[in-house]
Design an enzyme around this catalytic site. Structure first.
Site, PDB file in Angstrom:
ATOM      1  N   LYS A   1       0.837  -1.214   0.000  1.00 38.39           N
ATOM      2  CA  LYS A   1       0.000   0.000   0.000  1.00 38.39           C
ATOM      3  C   LYS A   1       0.861   1.248   0.000  1.00 38.39           C
ATOM      4  O   LYS A   1       0.656   2.169  -0.771  1.00 38.39           O
ATOM      5  CB  LYS A   1      -0.905   0.007   1.248  1.00 38.39           C
ATOM      6  CG  LYS A   1      -1.574   1.352   1.498  1.00 38.39           C
ATOM      7  CD  LYS A   1      -2.449   1.344   2.729  1.00 38.39           C
ATOM      8  CE  LYS A   1      -1.821   1.885   3.965  1.00 38.39           C
ATOM      9  NZ  LYS A   1      -1.617   3.347   4.010  1.00 38.39           N
ATOM     10  N   ASN A   2       1.858   1.269   0.889  1.00 38.76           N
ATOM     11  CA  ASN A   2       2.634   2.503   1.025  1.00 38.76           C
ATOM     12  C   ASN A   2       3.567   2.749  -0.160  1.00 38.76           C
ATOM     13  O   ASN A   2       4.110   3.835  -0.301  1.00 38.76           O
ATOM     14  CB  ASN A   2       3.432   2.489   2.334  1.00 38.76           C
ATOM     15  CG  ASN A   2       2.506   2.626   3.543  1.00 38.76           C
ATOM     16  OD1 ASN A   2       1.314   2.858   3.386  1.00 38.76           O
ATOM     17  ND2 ASN A   2       3.060   2.485   4.738  1.00 38.76           N
TER      18      ASN A   2
ATOM     19  N   CYS B   1      -5.570   8.042   9.045  1.00 37.97           N
ATOM     20  CA  CYS B   1      -5.770   7.555  10.411  1.00 37.97           C
ATOM     21  C   CYS B   1      -5.523   8.672  11.414  1.00 37.97           C
ATOM     22  O   CYS B   1      -4.630   9.494  11.234  1.00 37.97           O
ATOM     23  CB  CYS B   1      -4.795   6.419  10.713  1.00 37.97           C
ATOM     24  SG  CYS B   1      -5.195   4.883   9.886  1.00 37.97           S
TER      25      CYS B   1
ATOM     26  N   ARG C   1      -1.187  15.557  12.597  1.00 33.57           N
ATOM     27  CA  ARG C   1      -0.430  15.134  11.413  1.00 33.57           C
ATOM     28  C   ARG C   1      -0.318  16.323  10.452  1.00 33.57           C
ATOM     29  O   ARG C   1      -1.033  16.408   9.456  1.00 33.57           O
ATOM     30  CB  ARG C   1      -1.093  13.932  10.733  1.00 33.57           C
ATOM     31  CG  ARG C   1      -1.103  12.699  11.611  1.00 33.57           C
ATOM     32  CD  ARG C   1      -1.665  11.497  10.905  1.00 33.57           C
ATOM     33  NE  ARG C   1      -0.719  10.839  10.025  1.00 33.57           N
ATOM     34  CZ  ARG C   1      -0.993   9.731   9.336  1.00 33.57           C
ATOM     35  NH1 ARG C   1      -2.162   9.176   9.420  1.00 33.57           N
ATOM     36  NH2 ARG C   1      -0.071   9.183   8.561  1.00 33.57           N
TER      37      ARG C   1
ATOM     38  N   ASP D   1       4.281   1.529  12.216  1.00 30.86           N
ATOM     39  CA  ASP D   1       3.146   0.741  11.732  1.00 30.86           C
ATOM     40  C   ASP D   1       3.150  -0.679  12.297  1.00 30.86           C
ATOM     41  O   ASP D   1       2.115  -1.356  12.279  1.00 30.86           O
ATOM     42  CB  ASP D   1       3.171   0.656  10.195  1.00 30.86           C
ATOM     43  CG  ASP D   1       2.651   1.929   9.547  1.00 30.86           C
ATOM     44  OD1 ASP D   1       2.306   2.868  10.267  1.00 30.86           O
ATOM     45  OD2 ASP D   1       2.593   1.970   8.308  1.00 30.86           O
TER      46      ASP D   1
ATOM     47  N   ARG E   1      -8.637  -0.472   4.147  1.00 31.82           N
ATOM     48  CA  ARG E   1      -7.778   0.583   3.578  1.00 31.82           C
ATOM     49  C   ARG E   1      -6.392   0.030   3.260  1.00 31.82           C
ATOM     50  O   ARG E   1      -5.710   0.540   2.381  1.00 31.82           O
ATOM     51  CB  ARG E   1      -7.640   1.749   4.572  1.00 31.82           C
ATOM     52  CG  ARG E   1      -8.892   2.598   4.694  1.00 31.82           C
ATOM     53  CD  ARG E   1      -8.603   3.899   5.431  1.00 31.82           C
ATOM     54  NE  ARG E   1      -7.298   4.355   5.062  1.00 31.82           N
ATOM     55  CZ  ARG E   1      -6.316   4.674   5.926  1.00 31.82           C
ATOM     56  NH1 ARG E   1      -6.541   4.610   7.211  1.00 31.82           N
ATOM     57  NH2 ARG E   1      -5.150   5.070   5.490  1.00 31.82           N
TER      58      ARG E   1
HETATM   59  C1  UD1 Z   1       3.950   7.234   6.188  1.00 32.85           C
HETATM   60  C2  UD1 Z   1       3.214   5.939   6.010  1.00 32.85           C
HETATM   61  C3  UD1 Z   1       2.603   5.509   7.315  1.00 32.85           C
HETATM   62  C4  UD1 Z   1       3.667   5.430   8.385  1.00 32.85           C
HETATM   63  C5  UD1 Z   1       4.451   6.729   8.459  1.00 32.85           C
HETATM   64  C6  UD1 Z   1       5.648   6.673   9.403  1.00 32.85           C
HETATM   65  C7  UD1 Z   1       2.378   6.000   3.727  1.00 32.85           C
HETATM   66  C8  UD1 Z   1       1.181   6.117   2.843  1.00 32.85           C
HETATM   67  N1  UD1 Z   1       2.140   6.149   5.034  1.00 32.85           N
HETATM   68  O1  UD1 Z   1       3.017   8.215   6.594  1.00 32.85           O
HETATM   69  O2  UD1 Z   1       2.031   4.229   7.112  1.00 32.85           O
HETATM   70  O3  UD1 Z   1       3.012   5.244   9.631  1.00 32.85           O
HETATM   71  O4  UD1 Z   1       4.963   7.054   7.164  1.00 32.85           O
HETATM   72  O5  UD1 Z   1       6.560   5.704   9.011  1.00 32.85           O
HETATM   73  O6  UD1 Z   1       3.487   5.739   3.287  1.00 32.85           O
HETATM   74  N2  UD1 Z   1       5.254  15.364  10.093  1.00 32.85           N
HETATM   75  C9  UD1 Z   1       5.255  16.713  10.323  1.00 32.85           C
HETATM   76  N3  UD1 Z   1       5.095  17.548   9.245  1.00 32.85           N
HETATM   77  C10 UD1 Z   1       4.930  17.088   7.983  1.00 32.85           C
HETATM   78  C11 UD1 Z   1       4.941  15.697   7.778  1.00 32.85           C
HETATM   79  C12 UD1 Z   1       5.092  14.851   8.838  1.00 32.85           C
HETATM   80  O7  UD1 Z   1       5.396  17.177  11.442  1.00 32.85           O
HETATM   81  O8  UD1 Z   1       4.787  17.894   7.065  1.00 32.85           O
HETATM   82  C13 UD1 Z   1       5.432  14.432  11.234  1.00 32.85           C
HETATM   83  C14 UD1 Z   1       4.173  13.588  11.470  1.00 32.85           C
HETATM   84  O9  UD1 Z   1       3.226  14.271  12.237  1.00 32.85           O
HETATM   85  C15 UD1 Z   1       4.762  12.395  12.199  1.00 32.85           C
HETATM   86  C16 UD1 Z   1       6.119  12.233  11.530  1.00 32.85           C
HETATM   87  O10 UD1 Z   1       6.416  13.483  10.921  1.00 32.85           O
HETATM   88  O11 UD1 Z   1       4.935  12.690  13.556  1.00 32.85           O
HETATM   89  C17 UD1 Z   1       6.194  11.124  10.507  1.00 32.85           C
HETATM   90  O12 UD1 Z   1       5.249  11.336   9.506  1.00 32.85           O
HETATM   91  P1  UD1 Z   1       5.484  10.884   8.012  1.00 32.85           P
HETATM   92  O13 UD1 Z   1       6.726  10.090   7.883  1.00 32.85           O
HETATM   93  O14 UD1 Z   1       5.283  12.067   7.135  1.00 32.85           O
HETATM   94  O15 UD1 Z   1       4.288   9.905   7.808  1.00 32.85           O
HETATM   95  P2  UD1 Z   1       3.362   9.753   6.565  1.00 32.85           P
HETATM   96  O16 UD1 Z   1       4.120  10.036   5.310  1.00 32.85           O
HETATM   97  O17 UD1 Z   1       2.090  10.484   6.815  1.00 32.85           O
END
Ligand code: UD1
Length: 417
Positions: free
Chosen positions: A22-23, A116, A121, A305, A397
């Protein structure tokens, strides 16, 4: 709404293939519009998040069709750069269309993404990356408008290795003039899969899998074929379910190096793991020991995850395991539900302590989020008696036919839609 009926206490046994990731597929679906092209994707899991991405592609004017695990996209016919709020809110990955539409159309109108509920986020790093490439980003109420007459290569320093922000920056940088270097990049294997796809699309890109990714131009290809990598989180779910039920399962077509940390903990808990280049077999007698401390972090650290999954597997492990959640500020919603099976868990801010109990008993629980829902399935499989999991749609999902796969391995499981 899905209702899962599970009669626990059955040992999982056999061999199975793991679904496509998925990711990995979600960013690739967004990236398929970066230039006017046709894309054939293989090994695409049938998931509601994939359906949501295909719906966005169609909304933008592309042809986007899925037949079983094959997806065809024709992005030559794109007509719009706007994504309505209802589509943005269906999943977090919708934000990846920001970089893709900016690269393709020079403008994008969208709202904040859904996904989620794992605490706050934000998408500030995504927005800062677009700005670093020369885009203006304006927020009007809940609308986000990004514009750029032209994108210009730059140095993008990510303050944290965000997976999504790294992917958005990689995709947008394809359309930038000059060189872009993304430093502090996330190193997840799914980012390597995205790089492989973008290279096939014509990007001069390297460094994925390290903390510095360089994009230095693009020469568009007309046709791209790509096979999506196996899903390491879905694989981890099956491994944890096998460990918890005292089973013997071989996963085919997975890369064992991507499970290094999980394998370490499962071995420490008493499971035998036999890995080869393309398969992983786990044998458990169901009598597990606690593993001390599990701390989540960006790859190659233990994935956030997998935290709910390993926790569910260790509910009966003798001794105490501490889970420290470092990635998201609120990712323990599943602990309250796990307690309904008789688990002994206490939570203090970012730490959950699990004391192994002798047995778990079937219960009625809710799927709190995607991986939290999978944790309920694992706990229910390990519990004595019948359980019901009420799921408003989280599990679908991210998991393709999880009930079928588990039933083929001997679980007494039935899902009612
Ligand atoms: C992706 C994965 C998700 C996994 C996560 C962490 C996908 C579709 N999803 O989510 O399954 O749980 O990585 O390995 O690949 N953050 C900020 N600002 C931003 C972006 C992120 O502060 O602009 C913070 C988030 O709140 C969180 C951390 O960074 O605390 C990690 O988030 P991120 O790696 O961006 O996760 P996702 O890409 O949403």
């Amino acid at each position: 709404m899905a209702i899962w009926h599970i009669n626990g206490g059955k040992r999982l046994e056999g061999a199975c293939f793991v679904q496509g990731s998925k990711n990995a597929v979600l960013p690739i679906l967004a990236a398929s519009i970066v230039c006017p092209t046709e894309t054939d994707l293989l090994n695409v899991p049938q998931l509601s998040d994939v359906e949501a991405s295909l719906a966005i592609l169609r909304q933008l004017g592309c042809t986007a069709q899925q037949q079983d695990n094959d997806v065809y996209i024709d992005s030559r016919t794109i007509t719009s750069n706007e994504i309505p709020q209802s589509m943005m809110e269906r999943m977090r990955s919708s934000v990846l269309f920001m970089g893709a539409l900016l690269a393709r159309c020079g403008e994008v109108r969208m709202t904040a993404p859904g996904g989620c509920k794992l605490g706050v986020r934000p998408i500030d790093m995504h927005i800062d990356a677009m700005r670093a490439l020369g885009a203006s980003v304006e927020e009007r109420g809940c609308e986000i408008i990004c514009k750029a007459d032209k994108l210009v290569g730059n140095r993008i320093r990510l303050p944290y290795p965000s997976v999504g922000a790294t992917e958005n920056a990689m995709i947008a940088a394809c359309a930038a003039q000059g060189e872009t270097v993304i430093s502090g990049a996330a190193k997840e294997p799914e980012i390597e899969d995205l790089q492989e796809y973008l290279r096939k699309a014509g990007a001069y890109m390297n460094g994925a899998g390290t903390s510095a990714i360089t994009v230095s131009g693009f020469s568009a290809e007309q046709h791209i074929g790509h096979r999506i990598m196996p899903d390491r989180i879905a694989a981890a779910t099956l491994l944890c379910a096998t460990a918890a039920t005292g089973g013997d399962v071989e996963l085919r077509g997975v890369d064992f190096r991507q499970f290094y940390r999980l394998q370490h903990f499962l071995k420490q808990s008493g499971c035998d793991i036999i890995s080869s280049k393309r398969s992983l077999r786990l044998v458990s007698d169901g009598k597990l020991s606690a593993v001390g401390r599990v701390s989540t972090g960006p790859y190659p650290e233990f994935p956030t995850d997998m935290q709910p999954l390993l926790m569910a597997a260790l509910l009966k492990a003798s001794g105490r395991t501490e889970f420290i959640e470092n990635v998201f500020d609120s990712r323990f919603a599943h602990t309250k539900e796990l307690a309904r099976f008789g688990a002994d868990i206490s939570v203090e801010r970012r730490k959950a302590s699990v004391w192994g109990v002798r047995s778990l008993s079937g219960s009625v629980v809710s799927a709190t989020d995607l991986r939290g829902g999978a944790a309920m399935v694992i706990a229910a499989l390990a519990a004595e008696g019948g359980s019901i999991i009420v799921d408003s749609g989280h599990i679908r999902r991210g998991y393709e036919f999880l009930d079928h796969r588990l039933r083929a391995l001997g679980a007494d499981i039935f899902m009612e839609l």
